[in-house]
Write a protein that holds these residues in place. Structure first.
Motif, PDB file in Angstrom:
ATOM      1  N   VAL A   1     -67.992  20.386 -31.426  1.00  0.00           N
ATOM      2  CA  VAL A   1     -68.422  20.209 -30.042  1.00  0.00           C
ATOM      3  C   VAL A   1     -67.227  19.903 -29.143  1.00  0.00           C
ATOM      4  CG1 VAL A   1     -69.891  18.837 -28.513  1.00  0.00           C
ATOM      5  CG2 VAL A   1     -70.698  19.450 -30.798  1.00  0.00           C
ATOM      6  N   ASP A   2     -66.252  19.177 -29.663  1.00  0.00           N
ATOM      7  CA  ASP A   2     -65.086  18.825 -28.846  1.00  0.00           C
ATOM      8  C   ASP A   2     -64.342  20.076 -28.380  1.00  0.00           C
ATOM      9  OD1 ASP A   2     -65.529  16.095 -29.049  1.00  0.00           O
ATOM     10  OD2 ASP A   2     -64.341  15.921 -30.889  1.00  0.00           O
ATOM     11  N   GLN A   3     -64.165  21.020 -29.275  1.00  0.00           N
ATOM     12  CA  GLN A   3     -63.472  22.254 -28.928  1.00  0.00           C
ATOM     13  C   GLN A   3     -64.297  23.066 -27.919  1.00  0.00           C
ATOM     14  OE1 GLN A   3     -62.726  24.802 -32.254  1.00  0.00           O
ATOM     15  NE2 GLN A   3     -61.253  26.064 -31.155  1.00  0.00           N
ATOM     16  N   ALA A   4     -65.616  23.085 -28.096  1.00  0.00           N
ATOM     17  CA  ALA A   4     -66.483  23.815 -27.172  1.00  0.00           C
ATOM     18  C   ALA A   4     -66.466  23.165 -25.795  1.00  0.00           C
ATOM     19  CB  ALA A   4     -67.908  23.855 -27.719  1.00  0.00           C
ATOM     20  N   LEU A   5     -66.448  21.837 -25.745  1.00  0.00           N
ATOM     21  CA  LEU A   5     -66.397  21.116 -24.480  1.00  0.00           C
ATOM     22  C   LEU A   5     -65.087  21.396 -23.746  1.00  0.00           C
ATOM     23  CD1 LEU A   5     -67.887  19.134 -22.666  1.00  0.00           C
ATOM     24  CD2 LEU A   5     -66.772  17.283 -23.895  1.00  0.00           C
ATOM     25  N   LYS A   6     -64.008  21.447 -24.503  1.00  0.00           N
ATOM     26  CA  LYS A   6     -62.696  21.763 -23.917  1.00  0.00           C
ATOM     27  C   LYS A   6     -62.701  23.165 -23.315  1.00  0.00           C
ATOM     28  CE  LYS A   6     -57.805  21.731 -25.151  1.00  0.00           C
ATOM     29  NZ  LYS A   6     -56.830  21.524 -26.217  1.00  0.00           N
ATOM     30  N   ALA A   7     -63.287  24.113 -24.028  1.00  0.00           N
ATOM     31  CA  ALA A   7     -63.368  25.487 -23.543  1.00  0.00           C
ATOM     32  C   ALA A   7     -64.250  25.567 -22.297  1.00  0.00           C
ATOM     33  CB  ALA A   7     -63.916  26.405 -24.634  1.00  0.00           C
ATOM     34  N   LEU A   8     -65.349  24.818 -22.293  1.00  0.00           N
ATOM     35  CA  LEU A   8     -66.244  24.798 -21.141  1.00  0.00           C
ATOM     36  C   LEU A   8     -65.535  24.249 -19.908  1.00  0.00           C
ATOM     37  CD1 LEU A   8     -69.087  25.100 -19.900  1.00  0.00           C
ATOM     38  CD2 LEU A   8     -69.517  22.753 -20.653  1.00  0.00           C
ATOM     39  N   LYS A   9     -64.819  23.155 -20.076  1.00  0.00           N
ATOM     40  CA  LYS A   9     -64.093  22.555 -18.961  1.00  0.00           C
ATOM     41  C   LYS A   9     -63.052  23.528 -18.401  1.00  0.00           C
ATOM     42  CE  LYS A   9     -64.547  17.664 -20.029  1.00  0.00           C
ATOM     43  NZ  LYS A   9     -63.822  16.430 -20.384  1.00  0.00           N
TER      44      LYS A   9
END
Length: 68
Positions: free
Chosen positions: A11-19
């Motif tokens: 989820v951390d990597q996905a959140l970074k990509a979303l931001k």
């Protein structure tokens, strides 16, 4: 619509990509601008200043590319 896939429950990597995607699309900037009311005269002045900044930046890049 912005969409990000979560791989391997990371989820951390996905959140970074979303931001990053939201930043590129200017969502955060627009949210900041809409936080308070902006008078039409202030909006016009801000947009003109942004246009000048963009034009200067493009001119700098063009000159740099041409070797000046």
């Amino acid at each position: 619509m912005v969409q990000v896939l979560v791989r391997d429950n990371n989820v951390d990597q996905a959140l970074k990509a979303l931001k990053k995607k939201m930043q590129r699309e200017g969502v955060f900037r627009e949210m900041k601008l809409r936080r308070n009311f902006e008078k039409p005269s202030e909006k016009k002045a801000r947009e003109q200043a942004e246009a000048v900044r963009r034009a200067r930046k493009l001119e700098r890049k063009r000159l740099e590319r041409e070797g000046f």
